[in-house]
Design a protein around this motif. Sequence first.
Motif: not given
Length: 221
Positions: A70-72, A75-80, A180-183, A209-211
């Motif tokens: 989940g953390l990894v 972090a990928i979602y956040f940066l993307a 959103v669906f993929v997430a 948090a990224g959004i």
Amino acid sequence: MTLIVLLAAPTLLIFLGLQVMNSVPITFLLFYGWLFAVPFVDLMLVKRFTFSQTLRQLGFGLQRKSIVVGLVSGAIYFLAILLAGSLFLPLLFEKAELERLLVEWKFSGELFWWLVLVLVLVNPFLEELYWRGYFFYKANGRFAQKKLILLSSFFYSLYHLLSVVPLFAWPTPIIVIIAVFVAGVSWGILRAKTGSLAGAVASHIFADAGIILLYLLYLRS
């Protein structure tokens, strides 16, 4: 309570709060009230589970693999999100129109930072509790695991259209909903493989948090 009601109610409540009442605070009360109340009323008052049994049925347990993945992924979602937003946001909408719409929805003023905290901390917890926790519990045995993940992810994605369609020019809303669906699918797989919601919640927090950070950095005056 039928699965149809469980699937459709969050979208109907978002529609009522945003499109009918034009208020983010009211939307939050309706939407999060449903996500929180329904699982606990059903399991604790109807099924008579104890609090600890309820949490176990919903998937709340610290599982190391779930948390690490989940953390990894988070972090990928956040940066993307930050990268894609910084590159393409100026092409997607008019900043003045966005600000006007957010003011109309009352996502501004004295409540702004409280609403941000709700989105970053409360939203990931309650959405995962409902879609990857309670819905998995209610629909278990009625669908194959793959169908369960896809069905929950589809209806999880559906109500996001109500917020992104007014904000972005076409075809951007479709691109956002696919993301959103993929997430949702990835969080569903993580929940199914590990039996724990911990990783999905952690990843979801990073994504939200990224959004919010993107909005604060590039859009908020």
